[in-house]
Design a protein around this motif. Structure first.
Motif, mmCIF file in Angstrom:
data_model
loop_
_atom_site.group_PDB
_atom_site.id
_atom_site.type_symbol
_atom_site.label_atom_id
_atom_site.label_comp_id
_atom_site.label_asym_id
_atom_site.label_seq_id
_atom_site.Cartn_x
_atom_site.Cartn_y
_atom_site.Cartn_z
ATOM 1 N N LEU A 45 13.221 -6.658 20.077
ATOM 2 C CA LEU A 45 12.960 -5.359 20.596
ATOM 3 C C LEU A 45 12.212 -5.484 22.151
ATOM 4 N N THR A 46 11.299 -6.516 21.905
ATOM 5 C CA THR A 46 10.490 -6.618 23.189
ATOM 6 C C THR A 46 11.429 -7.309 24.218
ATOM 7 N N GLU A 47 12.229 -8.326 23.912
ATOM 8 C CA GLU A 47 13.127 -8.763 24.881
ATOM 9 C C GLU A 47 13.919 -7.743 25.437
ATOM 10 N N ARG A 48 14.175 -6.721 24.653
ATOM 11 C CA ARG A 48 15.152 -5.685 25.272
ATOM 12 C C ARG A 48 14.518 -4.595 25.939
ATOM 13 N N GLY A 49 13.242 -4.745 26.333
ATOM 14 C CA GLY A 49 12.571 -3.639 26.926
ATOM 15 C C GLY A 49 11.763 -2.810 26.386
ATOM 16 N N ALA A 50 11.682 -2.497 24.760
ATOM 17 C CA ALA A 50 11.145 -1.629 24.063
ATOM 18 C C ALA A 50 9.666 -1.668 23.921
ATOM 19 N N ASP A 51 9.146 -0.479 23.851
ATOM 20 C CA ASP A 51 7.574 -0.472 23.727
ATOM 21 C C ASP A 51 7.290 -0.453 22.224
ATOM 22 N N VAL A 52 7.072 -1.876 21.808
ATOM 23 C CA VAL A 52 6.734 -1.947 20.362
ATOM 24 C C VAL A 52 5.342 -1.332 19.728
ATOM 25 N N LYS A 53 4.766 -0.777 20.612
ATOM 26 C CA LYS A 53 3.455 -0.247 20.236
ATOM 27 C C LYS A 53 3.679 0.936 19.678
ATOM 28 N N LYS A 54 4.839 1.451 19.594
ATOM 29 C CA LYS A 54 5.285 2.810 19.102
ATOM 30 C C LYS A 54 5.861 2.387 17.900
ATOM 31 N N LEU A 55 6.176 1.281 17.525
ATOM 32 C CA LEU A 55 6.872 0.898 16.322
ATOM 33 C C LEU A 55 5.964 0.703 14.975
ATOM 34 N N HIS A 56 6.271 1.287 14.097
ATOM 35 C CA HIS A 56 5.388 1.069 12.730
ATOM 36 C C HIS A 56 6.258 0.944 11.360
ATOM 37 N N PHE A 57 5.590 0.136 10.535
ATOM 38 C CA PHE A 57 6.480 -0.381 9.447
ATOM 39 C C PHE A 57 5.827 -0.233 8.262
ATOM 40 N N VAL A 58 6.834 0.313 7.141
ATOM 41 C CA VAL A 58 6.389 0.394 5.844
ATOM 42 C C VAL A 58 7.082 -0.818 4.956
ATOM 43 N N ILE A 59 6.140 -1.764 4.483
ATOM 44 C CA ILE A 59 6.667 -2.891 3.689
ATOM 45 C C ILE A 59 6.784 -2.714 2.289
ATOM 46 N N GLY A 60 8.073 -2.959 1.715
ATOM 47 C CA GLY A 60 7.955 -2.848 0.077
ATOM 48 C C GLY A 60 9.445 -2.858 -0.289
ATOM 49 N N ASP A 61 9.537 -2.988 -1.743
ATOM 50 C CA ASP A 61 11.005 -2.846 -2.112
ATOM 51 C C ASP A 61 11.228 -1.515 -2.664
ATOM 52 N N PHE A 62 12.006 -0.661 -2.049
ATOM 53 C CA PHE A 62 12.117 0.866 -2.603
ATOM 54 C C PHE A 62 13.139 0.906 -3.651
ATOM 55 N N ASP A 63 13.609 0.001 -4.236
ATOM 56 C CA ASP A 63 14.706 -0.200 -5.127
ATOM 57 C C ASP A 63 13.989 0.748 -6.389
ATOM 58 N N SER A 64 14.795 1.642 -7.082
ATOM 59 C CA SER A 64 14.540 2.341 -8.265
ATOM 60 C C SER A 64 14.477 1.360 -9.618
#
Length: 64
Positions: A45-64
């Protein structure tokens, strides 16, 4: 300020959606099971010109 959550945002379709929303100024939250996928996404995304400061993540396995 607008925000959007993308489930599966590190995949091909999610990457395109994230890029589009970031370029429009949205805060973007992406779920992922892998830190490696997150790092790769940030780089792409950085290479394509996006502002990754506005990018947030939730990490985990959300399988039931």
């Amino acid at each position: 300020m607008s925000s959007v959550a993308l489930l599966g945002g590190t995949g091909t379709v999610g990457q395109g959606a994230a890029l589009a929303f970031l370029k429009k100024g949205y805060e973007v939250v992406i779920t992922s099971r892998s830190n490696t996928h997150i790092d790769t996404l940030k780089q792409k995304l950085t290479e394509r010109g996006a502002d990754v400061k506005k990018l947030h993540f939730v990490i985990g396995d959300f399988d039931s």
